[in-house]
Write an enzyme that holds these catalytic residues in place. Structure first.
Site, PDB file in Angstrom:
ATOM      1  N   CYS A 331      -5.930 -47.887  -9.854  1.00 39.53           N
ATOM      2  CA  CYS A 331      -4.979 -47.673  -8.760  1.00 39.53           C
ATOM      3  C   CYS A 331      -4.258 -48.951  -8.298  1.00 39.53           C
ATOM      4  CB  CYS A 331      -5.653 -46.965  -7.590  1.00 39.53           C
ATOM      5  SG  CYS A 331      -7.291 -47.533  -7.144  1.00 39.53           S
ATOM      6  N   ARG A 360     -17.760 -50.410 -14.924  1.00 42.37           N
ATOM      7  CA  ARG A 360     -18.495 -50.364 -13.661  1.00 42.37           C
ATOM      8  C   ARG A 360     -19.948 -50.721 -13.902  1.00 42.37           C
ATOM      9  NH1 ARG A 360     -15.490 -44.945 -11.189  1.00 42.37           N
ATOM     10  NH2 ARG A 360     -13.454 -45.958 -11.054  1.00 42.37           N
ATOM     11  N   GLN A 378     -10.731 -42.990 -17.818  1.00 42.82           N
ATOM     12  CA  GLN A 378     -10.332 -41.928 -16.891  1.00 42.82           C
ATOM     13  C   GLN A 378      -8.916 -41.452 -17.204  1.00 42.82           C
ATOM     14  OE1 GLN A 378     -10.927 -44.156 -13.135  1.00 42.82           O
ATOM     15  NE2 GLN A 378     -12.492 -42.628 -12.656  1.00 42.82           N
ATOM     16  N   ASP A 380      -6.489 -41.095 -15.341  1.00 41.54           N
ATOM     17  CA  ASP A 380      -6.278 -41.556 -13.973  1.00 41.54           C
ATOM     18  C   ASP A 380      -4.824 -41.348 -13.558  1.00 41.54           C
ATOM     19  OD1 ASP A 380      -7.196 -42.608 -11.650  1.00 41.54           O
ATOM     20  OD2 ASP A 380      -7.380 -44.668 -12.354  1.00 41.54           O
ATOM     21  N   HIS A 382      -1.902 -41.084 -10.138  1.00 39.67           N
ATOM     22  CA  HIS A 382      -1.603 -41.358  -8.727  1.00 39.67           C
ATOM     23  C   HIS A 382      -0.243 -40.786  -8.385  1.00 39.67           C
ATOM     24  CE1 HIS A 382      -4.602 -44.404  -9.902  1.00 39.67           C
ATOM     25  NE2 HIS A 382      -5.093 -44.109  -8.722  1.00 39.67           N
ATOM     26  N   LYS A 465     -11.957 -37.158   0.169  1.00 46.36           N
ATOM     27  CA  LYS A 465     -11.643 -36.600  -1.148  1.00 46.36           C
ATOM     28  C   LYS A 465     -12.189 -35.190  -1.272  1.00 46.36           C
ATOM     29  CE  LYS A 465     -15.783 -38.293  -3.557  1.00 46.36           C
ATOM     30  NZ  LYS A 465     -16.325 -39.111  -4.656  1.00 46.36           N
ATOM     31  N   HIS A 511      -4.885 -39.969  -5.241  1.00 52.37           N
ATOM     32  CA  HIS A 511      -5.562 -40.243  -6.508  1.00 52.37           C
ATOM     33  C   HIS A 511      -6.084 -38.924  -7.073  1.00 52.37           C
ATOM     34  CE1 HIS A 511      -6.432 -44.589  -5.167  1.00 52.37           C
ATOM     35  NE2 HIS A 511      -6.084 -43.972  -4.047  1.00 52.37           N
TER      36      HIS A 511
END
Length: 638
Positions: A331, A360, A378, A380, A382, A465, A511
């Site tokens: 992000c 991670r 991911q 991912d 946005h 979320k 997200h």
């Protein structure tokens, strides 16, 4: 003054009480005006109490058999319980059998669980030989959160010890505990010790390694048997085992813990997933972007991930006088793309998407196959929207997510709404911002008609979320996709757009990850399908099996036609007999087998066999190709 048990003498399923909303022992005195509800043994709270009491019985048995054992923590957990012990040598299966046998005797003895209040000083004297309990007394209060499972033993209120009393009222054993507990040990209907393992004290790898015994307890022998059957089925479906057997992926020691490599067959599934979700993102209005795997650490200070997320990021690297971090999330980099030039309200929603590989630092004790890794990719995305557009965009994303899950055969799910803990300092933003964001997510989730479960305190530091919890083929729940409302990062990065009146306004950032991560999603799919993927995902969709060597050239021609139609096909040219070839294909869970002998070659046909054993003989090659292509294109399971 009466006791709680007196209200439930005719209902043996009640093993505790909820008095004015608080869980209590049945021996608790009830005052006039108290609101008292029974807690049944087969309810979620009842099972927790049953399992916690069984953990006490297990610890009592351990200390009787191994007097040198020091007590750690013994909380209930999902579907069972554990207790940690400091012992000179690790437990072996024979030890567990002895412990289980003694537990049965303690249960039969009908010992009574008896609660008493103590002081910190008195408890320290009484438990002077239990160093880990002394440490927990020091943690009493809010700091108890720092100890894994400590909330079962100490809390912010008074300190209590539970004695187990024999028939003569003598103390047979005792433990520091908050309770509540069953009235007596005989109220434990069914239990089983499962295994032992090493575990760090308080879940911290810097601490001493203890021995943890896991067990399970249920409200009836039938419920225990059903649970053990579910475990057997889960073991059969274990993606780590199937990953090896089907040659999908591995975790080489040379790479390090939690870092997977995909073999060619696993790579096929991964590519199919990526191609599918890339196409779907583009159809849903997203632009495909790309960002690097590493960044100066200042970027993550700007986003707020440092210091809030520091514990789950790999340590920084020193390069050319600057600190660099492996990317733990995409992000912040997408924010740089947004801010690379001025934006108008006409461009919003602006939707960015990438396959972002992130790293991670998961603790070694929680790394688990593909479902909990240290390196993950991911899908991912946005969305940058005006505040007014946020509800519609969240609905759009939720519909997108549910459609993806259904396409992959996951159609039983519910939603979880994660909000902030008002007492915690790990969240940033104003109360008003959190209230607005939470209200919008809750409204969209409610309007979906799906079950909505609250998750207080489970939000990311920058906003609430929604997560989609999917149930697999055997009823287990997995957290899959997430949608997060972020009002913090746009402010921290100074993101703006020009509004219709010419003023500069701050967008909302949403997200979302449809798979969550490709690794985790693939691991869940392996277990959901027990490795028998629908044809469109199967690494090998068809295997052609000649009855004899003279039929192989014919099947090579059939395979060429399938390949030209986009089908993944192999011809088994091995020296194995036909039945062995069929068996090998079934073990590899290949959806279709095309078998050819003399009659088939003469007729331009094949025997069309499914992996479940069904077989149609004399199917023309043209029809066989069409069947396979149709199954792949329609994403059906066979």
């Amino acid at each position: 003054m009466t006791k709680a048990w007196e209200q439930f003498v005719d209902d043996p399923s009640i093993i505790a009480a909820r008095i004015n909303g608080q869980l209590k022992d049945l021996a608790t005195e009830v005052a006039d005006g108290d609101v008292v509800e029974g807690v049944a043994i087969d309810s979620p709270d009842g099972r927790d109490i049953l399992r916690h009491s069984t953990a006490h019985v297990m610890a009592q048995a351990v200390q009787q058999l191994f007097p040198e054992a020091k007590l750690g923590i013994g909380p209930p957990v999902q579907d069972g319980f554990y207790y940690d012990f400091d012992v000179p040598t690790p437990f072996v299966p024979e030890d567990l059998a002895k412990i289980e046998s003694l537990m049965k005797k303690i249960i039969k003895a009908n010992q009574k669980f008896s609660r008493r209040v103590t002081t910190d000083d008195d408890a320290r004297v009484e438990l002077a030989d239990e160093p880990y309990k002394l440490e927990l007394i020091g943690l009493k209060g809010s700091a108890a959160d720092a100890a894994e499972g400590a909330s079962a033993e100490v809390g912010a209120g008074e300190l209590t010890i539970y004695d187990t009393l024999d028939r003569n009222g003598e103390v047979a054993w005792k433990d520091l505990c908050r309770g509540p507990h069953l009235p007596t040990t005989k109220r434990i209907p069914a239990f089983k010790l499962m295994r032992s393992a090493a575990a760090y004290w308080r879940g911290d790898e810097k601490n001493k390694q203890l021995q943890r015994i896991y067990g399970t307890a249920w409200e009836s022998a039938e419920a225990l048997e059903q649970h053990l059957h579910r475990i057997e089925e889960a073991e059969r479906r274990d993606h780590r085992k199937l990953g090896r057997e089907l040659d999908l992926f591995s975790f080489p020691d040379e790479l390090g813990s939690g870092l997977a490599v995909f073999h060619p067959k696993g790579g096929v599934i991964k590519r199919e997933m990526e191609d599918y979700v890339r196409r779907r993102h583009i159809e849903e209005g997203f632009s495909y972007v790309g960002t690097p795997h590493i960044s100066k650490d200042g970027l993550f200070h700007t986003s707020g991930h440092l210091p809030y997320y520091a514990d789950t990021m790999f340590p920084p690297m020193e390069l050319e006088g600057a600190k660099y971090q492996l990317k733990a999330m995409s992000c912040p980099m997408h924010n740089l793309i947004y801010s690379s030039r001025g934006r108008s309200y006409r461009e919003l929603p602006l939707r960015l998407f990438e396959f972002g590989t992130v790293y991670r630092y998961e603790k070694s004790g929680v790394v688990h196959g593909l479902t909990r890794v240290r390196g993950l990719t991911q899908d991912d995305s946005h969305s940058y929207v005006t505040p007014e557009q946020a509800p519609a965009e969240i609905k759009h994303l939720l519909d997108f997510v549910l459609g993806v899950l259904k396409d992959f055969g996951l159609d039983d799910f519910y939603l979880e709404l994660s909000t902030r803990d008002p007492e915690s300092d790990k969240f940033i933003g104003t109360d008003e911002q959190w209230e607005t964001a939470t209200m919008i997510l809750e409204q969209v989730a409610t309007d979906s008609g799906l079950e909505l479960v609250p998750d207080p305190g489970g939000a990311a530091f920058y906003g609430p979320k929604i997560s989609v919890q999917a149930r697999d083929a055997i009823g287990r729940t997995w957290q899959m996709s997430t949608i997060q409302y972020d009002f913090n990062q746009p402010e921290r990065f100074g993101l703006e757009y020009v509004a219709p009146d010419g003023s500069k306004q701050q967008p909302v950032m949403i997200h979302s990850a449809k798979f969550g991560s490709i690794e985790r999603f693939l691991g869940v799919l392996v277990e959901h399908y027990a490795g028998a993927f629908p044809p469109w995902l199967a690494p090998v969709q068809v295997v052609a099996i000649p009855v004899a060597e003279r039929h192989a050239d014919y099947l090579d021609e059939v395979a060429a036609r399938l390949t030209k139609a986009g089908i993944r096909v192999e011809v088994d040219h091995s020296d194995d007999r036909m039945q062995k070839k069929i068996r090998n294909a079934q073990l590899q869970k290949i959806p279709f087998m095309l078998i050819a002998g003399d009659d088939d070659v003469a007729a331009g046909a094949v025997s069309f066999r499914y992996r479940d054993g069904r077989q149609d003989n004399g199917v023309s090659v043209e029809d066989a190709v069409a069947r396979v292509v149709s199954a792949v294109e329609t994403h059906v399971q066979v």
